[in-house]
Enzyme design. Sequence first.
Site, PDB file in Angstrom:
ATOM      1  N   GLY A 169      98.299  90.379  22.112  1.00 21.52           N
ATOM      2  CA  GLY A 169      98.867  90.469  20.778  1.00 21.52           C
ATOM      3  C   GLY A 169      98.089  91.361  19.840  1.00 21.52           C
ATOM      4  NE  ARG A 170      92.506  89.272  18.280  1.00 24.86           N
ATOM      5  CZ  ARG A 170      91.412  88.886  17.641  1.00 24.86           C
ATOM      6  NH1 ARG A 170      91.079  89.468  16.521  1.00 24.86           N
ATOM      7  NH2 ARG A 170      90.652  87.927  18.118  1.00 24.86           N
ATOM      8  NE  ARG A 182      94.309  88.260  29.929  1.00 24.63           N
ATOM      9  CZ  ARG A 182      93.487  88.313  28.892  1.00 24.63           C
ATOM     10  NH1 ARG A 182      92.905  87.219  28.471  1.00 24.63           N
ATOM     11  NH2 ARG A 182      93.268  89.440  28.269  1.00 24.63           N
ATOM     12  N   GLY A 230     100.402  87.144  26.044  1.00 28.46           N
ATOM     13  CA  GLY A 230     100.241  88.594  26.139  1.00 28.46           C
ATOM     14  C   GLY A 230      99.235  89.137  25.146  1.00 28.46           C
ATOM     15  CG  ASP A 266      95.205  82.467  27.294  1.00 32.34           C
ATOM     16  OD1 ASP A 266      95.340  81.231  27.313  1.00 32.34           O
ATOM     17  OD2 ASP A 266      94.788  83.083  26.296  1.00 32.34           O
ATOM     18  CG  ASN A 267      90.628  82.944  26.936  1.00 33.59           C
ATOM     19  OD1 ASN A 267      90.995  84.110  26.863  1.00 33.59           O
ATOM     20  ND2 ASN A 267      90.632  82.133  25.897  1.00 33.59           N
ATOM     21  CG  ASP A 300      96.514  91.034  11.075  1.00 32.44           C
ATOM     22  OD1 ASP A 300      96.039  90.769  12.195  1.00 32.44           O
ATOM     23  OD2 ASP A 300      95.873  90.889  10.018  1.00 32.44           O
ATOM     24  N   GLY A 301      97.583  91.746  14.458  1.00 37.11           N
ATOM     25  CA  GLY A 301      96.994  92.534  15.528  1.00 37.11           C
ATOM     26  C   GLY A 301      95.632  93.125  15.217  1.00 37.11           C
ATOM     27  CE  LYS A 306      89.449  89.816  20.935  1.00 33.96           C
ATOM     28  NZ  LYS A 306      88.528  88.833  21.542  1.00 33.96           N
TER      29      LYS A 306
END
Length: 501
Positions: free
Chosen positions: A91-92, A182, A89, A251-252, A124-125, A112
């Site tokens: 995450g940042r 994706r 997912g 995921d890419n 920490d995103g 992003k």
Amino acid sequence: MSASTFRFDNTYARDLQGFYAPWKPASVPSPSLLFFNRELTLELGLDPERLDGPEGAAIFAGNQVPEGAEPLAQAYAGHQFGGFSPQLGDGRALLLGEVIDRLGRRRDIMLKGSGRTPFSRGGDGKAAVGPMLREVLIGEAMHALGIPTTRALAVAGTGEPVYRERPLPGAVLTRVAASHLRVGTFEFFSARRDTERVRQLADYAIARHDPDLVGTTDRYLALLRRVAQRQAALIAQWMNVGFIHGVMNTDNVTISGETIDYGPCAFMEAYNPDAVFSSIDRGGRYAYGNQPLIARWSLARLAETLLPLIAEDESEGAVSKAVGRATEVIDAFPEWYAAALLKGQREKLGLRGGDDEPDRALAADWLTLLHQYGVDFTLGWRRLADAADGDDMLLRSLFPQPQAPDAWLARWRSRVESEGGHALEWSERAERMRRVNPAVIPRNHRVEEALSAASDKGDLAPFRRLLTALRRPYDETQDQAEYIEPAGAEVTACYRTFCGT
């Protein structure tokens, strides 16, 4: 910010509830625009005068959510270096929403580096200036080369540090994409055996990317075929410019066929099929020469998620038939890729058409020659255009033995002349070759110089000069000269890239 500025129409938020977590970007102490893509802003139908300043900086840093946006973190899974992670997912990252551009295309607008989300998994995103500006440089270079890609709309400095091996200045990227669907999005729901969610996602993907398939029989098999064909064309384009993605996890791998995520990527210099630049790819899984194989492997993972939809029912016979039909698509990928690769190679060689196998062998032997002598991939092709124009000297100077390409050049000229090769036609052919063989690519040492100056000194001038050059990849002019030449072997031999997380 008025509602009309972005004119959001957020189908992902509206049609795929349960596929994401609504979330808000973190606020930052001192937003400032480091990069603003005026051309892309106009393409999106937005007002550059309003966005190129403090108001835009506040939006692009995440401090101000524009009216009509519905920020959300998308859910997806993924095979990372072959191992399956059932929950990854955003995450940042946060999808702000979607706009319809001036050509009628639906485009995602995503932040992003905008802070932690429910998918952050302990991170920490945040993001640092260097990796976000890298996305600008590589994405804009790919766009200028005609390769489908996500693009950067803006990079905003945050005025706060992010902590990696050392404190680095923080930044947020605003990324534009045809979508952020994706292979891993499908894997997320397939892994949970939620066939109806997979169906809902597939129908959404079809409506968005292949609307002619809506309501048709076998539309899920057709979706798999379309995605595979888009990926075949994309990877062939990567290979023909020497691009190494570096982290081709599922995921890419996009459903749209766009290149996404410019983390540990690089352009190859001395030609080597085994070239790896990513510091985290210790086994060479995502080496340059492996990219077509990995794309096919990833498509097989997509096929697995679609099998319940392709099957007519849940009976063993129907499932077995679905497996066979999906396998036919996956097995067709190498042929689609090979055709796309050869089409590009013919253009690079200055050929119009002909018999596939002799031309494929001619291209393969050229690459073998470049590999044998450690010749720069980009300049090798570019100087071949000069040879078509009657000047062999620059090409020969790339080889440690100037006579090394003689036999191959004789074969190539014979092949070209089989299409008709009087003097004027050779000159025209050379110009066509120069339009597909770039002089300027994101040379790794130039990218690092620009990012280091921006991150360590706050000096954006080298970044801006390099970006200007990358947007004119086929121009071999005096002002481009410093960006054309490769670094010395002592630099390129040990070059590594990092994911920037």
